[in-house]
Write a protein that holds these residues in place. Sequence first.
Motif, PDB file in Angstrom:
ATOM      1  N   VAL A  61       0.849  -1.201   0.000  1.00  0.00           N
ATOM      2  CA  VAL A  61       0.000   0.000   0.000  1.00  0.00           C
ATOM      3  C   VAL A  61       0.883   1.249   0.000  1.00  0.00           C
ATOM      4  CG1 VAL A  61      -1.717   1.330   1.309  1.00  0.00           C
ATOM      5  CG2 VAL A  61      -1.943  -1.165   1.126  1.00  0.00           C
ATOM      6  N   LYS A  62       1.910   1.232   0.836  1.00  0.00           N
ATOM      7  CA  LYS A  62       2.809   2.389   0.959  1.00  0.00           C
ATOM      8  C   LYS A  62       3.493   2.688  -0.372  1.00  0.00           C
ATOM      9  CE  LYS A  62       6.619   4.148   3.738  1.00  0.00           C
ATOM     10  NZ  LYS A  62       8.024   3.791   3.766  1.00  0.00           N
ATOM     11  N   GLU A  63       3.963   1.625  -1.027  1.00  0.00           N
ATOM     12  CA  GLU A  63       4.655   1.783  -2.303  1.00  0.00           C
ATOM     13  C   GLU A  63       3.690   2.310  -3.376  1.00  0.00           C
ATOM     14  OE1 GLU A  63       6.462  -1.417  -5.360  1.00  0.00           O
ATOM     15  OE2 GLU A  63       7.174  -1.612  -3.287  1.00  0.00           O
TER      16      GLU A  63
ATOM     17  N   ALA B 176       4.633   4.465   6.983  1.00  0.00           N
ATOM     18  CA  ALA B 176       3.733   3.313   7.115  1.00  0.00           C
ATOM     19  C   ALA B 176       2.424   3.743   7.772  1.00  0.00           C
ATOM     20  CB  ALA B 176       4.411   2.214   7.925  1.00  0.00           C
ATOM     21  N   GLU B 177       2.475   4.762   8.638  1.00  0.00           N
ATOM     22  CA  GLU B 177       1.265   5.245   9.322  1.00  0.00           C
ATOM     23  C   GLU B 177       0.251   5.780   8.313  1.00  0.00           C
ATOM     24  OE1 GLU B 177       4.425   6.001  10.487  1.00  0.00           O
ATOM     25  OE2 GLU B 177       4.208   4.527  12.097  1.00  0.00           O
ATOM     26  N   GLU B 178       0.740   6.521   7.307  1.00  0.00           N
ATOM     27  CA  GLU B 178      -0.166   7.045   6.273  1.00  0.00           C
ATOM     28  C   GLU B 178      -0.804   5.898   5.491  1.00  0.00           C
ATOM     29  OE1 GLU B 178       1.311  10.808   4.063  1.00  0.00           O
ATOM     30  OE2 GLU B 178       3.120   9.821   4.847  1.00  0.00           O
ATOM     31  N   ALA B 179       0.007   4.895   5.174  1.00  0.00           N
ATOM     32  CA  ALA B 179      -0.503   3.726   4.446  1.00  0.00           C
ATOM     33  C   ALA B 179      -1.550   2.996   5.284  1.00  0.00           C
ATOM     34  CB  ALA B 179       0.645   2.789   4.086  1.00  0.00           C
TER      35      ALA B 179
ATOM     36  N   ALA C 152      -5.475   2.308   4.503  1.00  0.00           N
ATOM     37  CA  ALA C 152      -5.967   0.924   4.482  1.00  0.00           C
ATOM     38  C   ALA C 152      -7.172   0.752   5.398  1.00  0.00           C
ATOM     39  CB  ALA C 152      -4.847  -0.045   4.881  1.00  0.00           C
ATOM     40  N   ARG C 153      -7.093   1.325   6.591  1.00  0.00           N
ATOM     41  CA  ARG C 153      -8.202   1.196   7.552  1.00  0.00           C
ATOM     42  C   ARG C 153      -9.484   1.813   7.003  1.00  0.00           C
ATOM     43  NH1 ARG C 153      -7.386   0.068  12.814  1.00  0.00           N
ATOM     44  NH2 ARG C 153      -5.285  -0.536  13.396  1.00  0.00           N
ATOM     45  N   VAL C 154      -9.404   3.019   6.481  1.00  0.00           N
ATOM     46  CA  VAL C 154     -10.596   3.717   5.987  1.00  0.00           C
ATOM     47  C   VAL C 154     -11.190   3.007   4.771  1.00  0.00           C
ATOM     48  CG1 VAL C 154     -11.424   5.851   4.897  1.00  0.00           C
ATOM     49  CG2 VAL C 154      -9.945   5.969   6.915  1.00  0.00           C
ATOM     50  N   VAL C 155     -10.337   2.690   3.808  1.00  0.00           N
ATOM     51  CA  VAL C 155     -10.828   2.088   2.562  1.00  0.00           C
ATOM     52  C   VAL C 155     -11.437   0.710   2.831  1.00  0.00           C
ATOM     53  CG1 VAL C 155     -10.156   1.244   0.278  1.00  0.00           C
ATOM     54  CG2 VAL C 155      -9.287   3.443   1.104  1.00  0.00           C
ATOM     55  N   LEU C 156     -10.788  -0.098   3.665  1.00  0.00           N
ATOM     56  CA  LEU C 156     -11.328  -1.431   3.949  1.00  0.00           C
ATOM     57  C   LEU C 156     -12.602  -1.363   4.786  1.00  0.00           C
ATOM     58  CD1 LEU C 156      -8.008  -3.390   4.531  1.00  0.00           C
ATOM     59  CD2 LEU C 156      -9.559  -3.580   2.558  1.00  0.00           C
ATOM     60  N   ALA C 157     -12.700  -0.375   5.672  1.00  0.00           N
ATOM     61  CA  ALA C 157     -13.938  -0.208   6.450  1.00  0.00           C
ATOM     62  C   ALA C 157     -15.101   0.159   5.529  1.00  0.00           C
ATOM     63  CB  ALA C 157     -13.747   0.863   7.527  1.00  0.00           C
ATOM     64  N   LEU C 158     -14.842   1.014   4.553  1.00  0.00           N
ATOM     65  CA  LEU C 158     -15.889   1.378   3.588  1.00  0.00           C
ATOM     66  C   LEU C 158     -16.216   0.207   2.668  1.00  0.00           C
ATOM     67  CD1 LEU C 158     -14.789   5.004   2.660  1.00  0.00           C
ATOM     68  CD2 LEU C 158     -16.972   4.358   3.674  1.00  0.00           C
TER      69      LEU C 158
ATOM     70  N   ALA D 168      -4.472   2.520  -4.117  1.00  0.00           N
ATOM     71  CA  ALA D 168      -3.349   1.845  -3.455  1.00  0.00           C
ATOM     72  C   ALA D 168      -3.853   0.673  -2.610  1.00  0.00           C
ATOM     73  CB  ALA D 168      -2.569   2.828  -2.587  1.00  0.00           C
ATOM     74  N   VAL D 169      -4.923   0.909  -1.859  1.00  0.00           N
ATOM     75  CA  VAL D 169      -5.437  -0.132  -0.955  1.00  0.00           C
ATOM     76  C   VAL D 169      -6.172  -1.227  -1.739  1.00  0.00           C
ATOM     77  CG1 VAL D 169      -6.982  -0.620   0.983  1.00  0.00           C
ATOM     78  CG2 VAL D 169      -5.605   1.479   0.982  1.00  0.00           C
ATOM     79  N   LEU D 170      -7.052  -0.833  -2.654  1.00  0.00           N
ATOM     80  CA  LEU D 170      -7.853  -1.837  -3.356  1.00  0.00           C
ATOM     81  C   LEU D 170      -7.019  -2.678  -4.324  1.00  0.00           C
ATOM     82  CD1 LEU D 170     -11.317  -0.122  -3.995  1.00  0.00           C
ATOM     83  CD2 LEU D 170     -10.568  -1.565  -2.087  1.00  0.00           C
ATOM     84  N   SER D 171      -5.997  -2.097  -4.936  1.00  0.00           N
ATOM     85  CA  SER D 171      -5.156  -2.911  -5.823  1.00  0.00           C
ATOM     86  C   SER D 171      -4.360  -3.936  -4.998  1.00  0.00           C
ATOM     87  CB  SER D 171      -4.221  -2.040  -6.671  1.00  0.00           C
ATOM     88  OG  SER D 171      -3.265  -1.377  -5.876  1.00  0.00           O
ATOM     89  N   THR D 172      -3.961  -3.556  -3.792  1.00  0.00           N
ATOM     90  CA  THR D 172      -3.268  -4.493  -2.894  1.00  0.00           C
ATOM     91  C   THR D 172      -4.236  -5.590  -2.438  1.00  0.00           C
ATOM     92  OG1 THR D 172      -1.800  -2.718  -2.167  1.00  0.00           O
ATOM     93  CG2 THR D 172      -1.888  -4.682  -0.780  1.00  0.00           C
ATOM     94  N   ALA D 173      -5.477  -5.197  -2.119  1.00  0.00           N
ATOM     95  CA  ALA D 173      -6.498  -6.184  -1.740  1.00  0.00           C
ATOM     96  C   ALA D 173      -6.805  -7.119  -2.909  1.00  0.00           C
ATOM     97  CB  ALA D 173      -7.765  -5.480  -1.276  1.00  0.00           C
ATOM     98  N   ALA D 174      -6.808  -6.579  -4.130  1.00  0.00           N
ATOM     99  CA  ALA D 174      -7.068  -7.397  -5.325  1.00  0.00           C
ATOM    100  C   ALA D 174      -5.987  -8.458  -5.494  1.00  0.00           C
ATOM    101  CB  ALA D 174      -7.147  -6.513  -6.567  1.00  0.00           C
ATOM    102  N   ASP D 175      -4.735  -8.067  -5.240  1.00  0.00           N
ATOM    103  CA  ASP D 175      -3.631  -9.030  -5.306  1.00  0.00           C
ATOM    104  C   ASP D 175      -3.832 -10.136  -4.278  1.00  0.00           C
ATOM    105  OD1 ASP D 175      -2.465  -7.495  -7.264  1.00  0.00           O
ATOM    106  OD2 ASP D 175      -0.889  -6.677  -5.976  1.00  0.00           O
ATOM    107  N   ALA D 176      -4.251  -9.757  -3.076  1.00  0.00           N
ATOM    108  CA  ALA D 176      -4.473 -10.744  -2.008  1.00  0.00           C
ATOM    109  C   ALA D 176      -5.647 -11.658  -2.359  1.00  0.00           C
ATOM    110  CB  ALA D 176      -4.739 -10.024  -0.683  1.00  0.00           C
ATOM    111  N   ALA D 177      -6.660 -11.094  -3.009  1.00  0.00           N
ATOM    112  CA  ALA D 177      -7.872 -11.853  -3.317  1.00  0.00           C
ATOM    113  C   ALA D 177      -7.648 -12.893  -4.405  1.00  0.00           C
ATOM    114  CB  ALA D 177      -8.990 -10.894  -3.749  1.00  0.00           C
ATOM    115  N   GLY D 178      -6.919 -12.496  -5.443  1.00  0.00           N
ATOM    116  CA  GLY D 178      -6.795 -13.373  -6.605  1.00  0.00           C
ATOM    117  C   GLY D 178      -7.952 -13.137  -7.569  1.00  0.00           C
ATOM    118  N   ASP D 179      -7.788 -13.580  -8.809  1.00  0.00           N
ATOM    119  CA  ASP D 179      -8.746 -13.242  -9.872  1.00  0.00           C
ATOM    120  C   ASP D 179     -10.161 -13.761  -9.641  1.00  0.00           C
ATOM    121  OD1 ASP D 179      -6.733 -11.898 -11.145  1.00  0.00           O
ATOM    122  OD2 ASP D 179      -6.303 -13.483 -12.586  1.00  0.00           O
ATOM    123  N   ASP D 180     -10.297 -15.010  -9.208  1.00  0.00           N
ATOM    124  CA  ASP D 180     -11.640 -15.591  -9.061  1.00  0.00           C
ATOM    125  C   ASP D 180     -12.445 -14.865  -7.994  1.00  0.00           C
ATOM    126  OD1 ASP D 180     -10.937 -17.372 -10.996  1.00  0.00           O
ATOM    127  OD2 ASP D 180     -10.692 -19.090  -9.655  1.00  0.00           O
ATOM    128  N   LEU D 181     -11.817 -14.642  -6.843  1.00  0.00           N
ATOM    129  CA  LEU D 181     -12.521 -13.941  -5.764  1.00  0.00           C
ATOM    130  C   LEU D 181     -12.781 -12.497  -6.166  1.00  0.00           C
ATOM    131  CD1 LEU D 181     -13.766 -13.802  -2.972  1.00  0.00           C
ATOM    132  CD2 LEU D 181     -11.473 -13.511  -2.014  1.00  0.00           C
TER     133      LEU D 181
END
Length: 135
Positions: free
Chosen positions: A16-18, A25-28, A32-38, A100-113
């Motif tokens: 996310v930071k990158e 890391a605090e900004e990242a 992450a907290r706000v975007v994932l909560a939404l 930044a957050v959702l693209s990182t979450a997408a990587d974690a999720a994988g294509d099918d999910l």
Amino acid sequence: MADEMTLRREAFLDHVKERGEYGTAEEAERAARVVLALLGAHLVGEVRARLAARLPEEFALILLNPLQSAEPLAPERFVRATAAWIEGATEQTATWDVGAVLSTAADAAGDDLLEQILFQLPAGYDLLFGRPQPI
């Protein structure tokens, strides 16, 4: 085991930071907290649980205990809501945060999910996840 969890958390935040080009890391983490909560307010059932299972525990809990949303927000309103929750944010910076957050979450999720996640969301979220879908 705790070390592995800490590593997963740090790896997630590093991505996310990158991607968000944050200075700390605090900004990242704040993004992450706000975007994932939404995001959690927009996902239901097994899809939300499966995404949570692929995130570091702390962020999984945020996704599973989301900010309440009366209705699914269109992508531009999702960005606006993110801006409202992050102190000093503008729509431009919030667009960056969300990406930044959702693209990182997408990587974690994988294509099918990810396909199942996008199916639950209003049209246009594919772009926020950094995964434009063919029409």
